[in-house]
Design an enzyme around this catalytic site. Structure first.
Site, PDB file in Angstrom:
ATOM      1  N   LYS A  24      39.534  31.562  43.673  1.00  0.00           N
ATOM      2  CA  LYS A  24      38.894  32.374  44.053  1.00  0.00           C
ATOM      3  C   LYS A  24      37.002  32.277  43.114  1.00  0.00           C
ATOM      4  O   LYS A  24      36.158  32.282  43.368  1.00  0.00           O
ATOM      5  CB  LYS A  24      39.267  34.001  43.053  1.00  0.00           C
ATOM      6  CG  LYS A  24      38.001  35.002  43.126  1.00  0.00           C
ATOM      7  CD  LYS A  24      38.933  36.154  42.113  1.00  0.00           C
ATOM      8  CE  LYS A  24      37.787  37.658  41.991  1.00  0.00           C
ATOM      9  NZ  LYS A  24      37.874  38.731  41.395  1.00  0.00           N
ATOM     10  N   TRP A  82      34.039  38.977  29.683  1.00  0.00           N
ATOM     11  CA  TRP A  82      34.228  37.276  29.302  1.00  0.00           C
ATOM     12  C   TRP A  82      32.991  36.290  29.740  1.00  0.00           C
ATOM     13  O   TRP A  82      32.586  35.472  29.633  1.00  0.00           O
ATOM     14  CB  TRP A  82      35.663  36.024  29.261  1.00  0.00           C
ATOM     15  CG  TRP A  82      35.472  35.781  30.659  1.00  0.00           C
ATOM     16  CD1 TRP A  82      35.000  36.906  31.654  1.00  0.00           C
ATOM     17  CD2 TRP A  82      35.382  34.392  31.448  1.00  0.00           C
ATOM     18  NE1 TRP A  82      35.761  36.140  33.022  1.00  0.00           N
ATOM     19  CE2 TRP A  82      35.914  34.713  32.834  1.00  0.00           C
ATOM     20  CE3 TRP A  82      35.944  33.334  30.965  1.00  0.00           C
ATOM     21  CZ2 TRP A  82      36.082  33.928  33.361  1.00  0.00           C
ATOM     22  CZ3 TRP A  82      35.932  32.231  31.336  1.00  0.00           C
ATOM     23  CH2 TRP A  82      35.859  32.405  33.035  1.00  0.00           C
ATOM     24  N   ASP A  83      32.512  37.929  30.456  1.00  0.00           N
ATOM     25  CA  ASP A  83      31.496  37.049  31.556  1.00  0.00           C
ATOM     26  C   ASP A  83      30.480  36.570  30.186  1.00  0.00           C
ATOM     27  O   ASP A  83      29.124  35.959  30.487  1.00  0.00           O
ATOM     28  CB  ASP A  83      30.480  38.257  32.440  1.00  0.00           C
ATOM     29  CG  ASP A  83      31.641  38.505  33.925  1.00  0.00           C
ATOM     30  OD1 ASP A  83      32.474  38.396  32.939  1.00  0.00           O
ATOM     31  OD2 ASP A  83      30.838  39.291  34.242  1.00  0.00           O
ATOM     32  N   GLU A 103      41.686  34.453  39.547  1.00  0.00           N
ATOM     33  CA  GLU A 103      41.942  35.669  40.078  1.00  0.00           C
ATOM     34  C   GLU A 103      42.901  35.920  40.888  1.00  0.00           C
ATOM     35  O   GLU A 103      44.337  36.395  41.121  1.00  0.00           O
ATOM     36  CB  GLU A 103      41.617  37.092  39.442  1.00  0.00           C
ATOM     37  CG  GLU A 103      41.465  36.914  38.668  1.00  0.00           C
ATOM     38  CD  GLU A 103      39.781  38.635  37.996  1.00  0.00           C
ATOM     39  OE1 GLU A 103      39.805  39.157  39.157  1.00  0.00           O
ATOM     40  OE2 GLU A 103      39.526  38.339  36.930  1.00  0.00           O
TER      41      GLU A 103
END
Ligand code: BGC
Length: 768
Positions: free
Chosen positions: A600, A357-358, A488
């Site tokens: 994160k 998805w980056d 995450e």
């Protein structure tokens, strides 16, 4: 964090050879051209620690999955970026002694990645047995003009002796991936050919049957004069070499020119590869190294013209941002809609597959603003082409009727990720793919995309969300259970606010696209409605989900809750943790991380970044103030989103602190993992921090908006953007904003809330 690279505005420079840094340097000094690329491995033998890596875009191997405990729905394989034929190899022997920097004394070592002109250069003096000193200078690049060709100029000068040089110039297809799951070799031998002048190696991947044909020719120039030679020919499985000797004279330079072409069955008929490979090699030989070098310089100058960012008063920041732009332009050039941007680009093996998805969440804005719109469009078309696979992927998990779940990681549209809490649960990735369509159309105004490709993808994703939510009758609300948000460090949570919101937003956007098509191109809409089998009761259900979606919120704090129960955690700020705990992922058990409040990467704040206008400043501030202090930014994708929001909120110091964490992540090896490769996708985030953060760039209702401010550490900064035919160079100091339009169209824009217009080839100066 270890800073050993010299600061310079246009180059990355390493002075002195420290084998401890070599693998990090191999990543940082990587070169690429969108078609192929490679780590900065030495041309000559090196028996010290190294990660050999030469990669061909889109060529992968489905490595059989290796997991501890198999779960139904796991993909059979993980698609890996492949270490491919080593075309740079030159074995150098001087008076019978092999040149190997692991075994000789090295002085005056300088390695340079010249980002302005796009080449890698290395110079050093090696002391051989009996004190013989030899000076080596080597320069190489992969051409961004002739994409299939790479070339090397390798020069040898004996400083205090006369002797004999033996060179073996080779192509070696017998290579391995360090991350192979079962120590398997991924390439099979197809053919080798070697004549006095040329050599070729053709290899084929197992299972995927990609054929790669590498051809090469070597030329020799001694003391300025071209020398012909009768080489010894070496031919083995997956290997060819030419060995030849040359007398060395003290103080006189001997130069080896090596030209290689790498063509694959992705681009050409497999049966014709030798022929096309030889043709492209011959074309390079006809040009010669110097002409190719000149063309490379020019082509990079053109790239910089559209994408450069200049920062005055801070060389470290300048170098950092140019490095990021350079690596992005080396990784993806956008001509081929089957390709995408791997998290490591051409700099390492880790992370396997090419697409996360980056791409949509972080990389798209960079290509939108720095290149022809068709390049960003190709990134979207890539997902369109994978729609059927995304539907199959959803079916494997039990969804139906055209619901599409795009993979977490992919090469060819199939999922290749295999951790249940991510593969099955980190479904917010679907939202980013929908959002990218909005982002592209909003920026370019290319609404034709919606009818041509966009709606198909939006409907598939909307169908997935509509099936993934569940109706809770007692509360008369829709909920989404068992998900992992962008953070995450929390898995299998209920009602991750970001996922719920991006899901409902997708439904809203899909419905609005349908309305738009109905109004503007009824025929097209009708055809799509038929093709996609869109029914009225289906869209009414979407409306109901939008209305009744549940969003966890705390009235007292005024913040959206990352997920149900978030406030039951012990809420601690990162600054109150002893430094020794950080990074958490290297110091804490996974269990401890999951139970903690630590985040994160941007999660709720990712939503505030994407859907920025939905929230007032007060809401953004409350959420930022609540979440950022608990965020450890242990994903390289995290600081940029925080930097942009901090800019908007006027938190200048925080914005700059976050910017620094992203800008030099690999140059300073911030996360202590650059030896595996660079964090290529997060580099686009750094660009976003400057342009969307400090520059305050937004596009709303077809209006270009800028809200620039300059960090105190900088004297000025400027960036370029392409926007609807204009090429704008925006320069910001602490007194003025100057916008020069280098194209021929007039562009209206809003700067700090006031409307202006910048005419074609004109400059607008604003004092503030
Ligand atoms: C991040 C993901 C990202 C992946 C690849 C992970 O560490 O949490 O958001 O997609 O890296 O860059």
């Amino acid at each position: 964090m270890k800073q050993y690279l010299k600061l310079d505005e246009w180059s990355i420079i390493e002075e002195g050879f420290d084998p401890e840094n070599h693998e990090v340097s191999e990543s940082v000094f990587s070169i690429g051209n969108g078609h192929m690329g490679q780590r900065a491995n030495f041309e000559e033998d090196y028996t010290g620690k190294t990660l050999q890596g030469s990669y061909m875009a889109g060529v992968y191997y489905p490595d059989k999955t290796r997991v501890g405990w198999w779960k139904n729905g796991y993909p059979e394989y993980f698609a890996k970026v492949l270490n491919s034929t080593n075309w740079i190899g030159l074995k150098i022997e001087i008076d019978g002694e092999n040149l190997d920097l692991h075994n000789v004394n090295v002085k005056e070592f300088v390695r340079e990645l010249n980002m302005k002109e796009g080449y890698l250069e290395r110079t050093f003096i090696a002391t051989l047995k009996e004190g013989k000193e030899v000076k080596i200078n080597t320069k190489r690049f992969v051409s961004i003009v002739d994409k299939e060709v790479g070339t090397i100029r390798y020069s040898v000068t004996p400083l205090n002796f006369n002797g004999e040089l033996k060179v073996t110039s080779y192509l070696d297809g017998d290579v391995i991936n360090q991350d192979a799951n079962y120590d398997e070799k991924f390439w099979d031998h197809v053919a080798t050919e070697v004549t006095n002048d040329y050599g070729s190696v053709t290899v084929k991947t197992k299972k995927t049957e990609f054929v790669l044909c590498s051809t090469k020719k070597t030329e020799l120039v001694h003391n300025g004069t071209k020398v012909s030679f009768a080489p010894e020919l070496i031919e083995k499985e997956k290997f060819v070499g030419h060995a030849f000797a040359q007398n060395l004279e003290q103080g006189k330079e001997t130069v080896i020119y090596k030209y290689a072409s790498n063509v694959t069955s992705r681009d050409h008929d497999a049966s014709q590869l030798i022929k096309v490979g030889m043709e492209s090699l011959q074309a390079a030989l006809n040009k010669g190294f110097e002409k190719m070098e000149e063309e490379q310089r020019q082509a990079w100058a053109d790239k910089w013209k559209e994408s450069d960012i200049v920062i005055e008063g801070d060389v470290a920041a300048q170098q950092g941002i140019r490095f990021n732009i350079f690596q992005l332009n080396q990784t993806y050039t956008g001509e081929d809609d089957r390709l995408n941007i791997g998290p490591k680009g051409f700099t390492g093996e880790k992370y396997g597959g090419s697409t996360y998805w980056d791409t949509e969440a972080y990389c798209l804005p960079f290509y939108l603003s720095t290149a022809d719109p068709k390049i960003a469009r190709n990134l979207l078309v890539y997902r369109y082409k994978h729609l059927e696979k995304a539907i199959e992927n959803a079916e494997k998990l039990g969804f139906s009727d055209g619901a599409a779940l795009y993979p977490m990681v992919t090469m060819n549209g199939e999922e290749s990720h295999n951790e249940w809490e991510i593969t099955f649960e980190e479904i917010h990735r679907n939202g980013a793919i929908a959002y990218a369509i909005y982002n592209y159309v909003n920026y370019t105004d290319d609404k034709s995309y919606l009818g041509e490709y966009g709606l198909d993808v939006l409907v598939g994703i909307s169908r997935f969300w509509a099936q993934r939510v569940n109706y809770v009758a007692a509360k008369d609300q829709y909920m989404m259970l068992g998900v992992t948000g962008p953070n995450e460090y929390e898995n299998n949570v209920n009602n991750n606010w970001y996922t719920n919101r991006i899901a409902a937003w997708t439904l809203e956007y899909t419905l609005s696209v349908m309305d738009y098509l109905k109004e503007t191109d009824a025929n097209r809409y009708e055809a799509l409605q038929k093709k996609l089998n869109i029914k009225g009761d289906e869209t009414s259900k979407w409306v109901e989900i939008i209305e009744k979606m549940y969003y966890p919120f705390d009235e007292e704090l005024g913040v959206f809750l990352q997920q149900d129960g978030f406030l039951d955690k012990e809420l601690i700020h990162v600054k109150d943790l002893d430094e020794k705990h950080l990074p958490l992922n290297q110091n804490w058990s996974w269990d401890r991380i999951l139970r903690s409040c630590f985040i994160k990467q941007a999660d709720v704040l990712q939503g505030m970044y994407f859907l920025n206008d939905e929230f007032d400043m007060e809401t953004k501030k409350k959420n930022f103030d609540f979440y950022e202090p608990m965020t450890v930014h242990e994903s390289s994708l995290s600081p940029c989103v925080h930097s942009i929001l901090a800019c908007e909120l006027g938190y200048k110091d925080k914005a700059y602190e976050m910017y620094l964490r992203t800008a030099r992540l690999d140059l300073d090896n911030y996360n202590n993992d650059t030896e595996d490769g660079c964090h290529t996708t997060s580099m686009a985030g750094t660009w976003m921090s400057v342009v969307q953060g400090f520059g305050g760039l937004k596009v709303r209702n077809n209006q270009l908006i800028l809200n620039p401010f300059i960090p105190g550490e900088w004297k000025s900064f400027s960036f370029k953007i392409v926007f609807r035919g204009a090429l704008l160079n925006i320069n910001v100091t602490d007194e003025t904003i100057q916008i020069t339009n280098e194209a021929d169209v007039t562009t209206p824009l809003i700067v700090h809330g006031t409307k202006y217009e910048v005419k074609g080839n004109d400059t607008l100066s604003i004092q503030y």
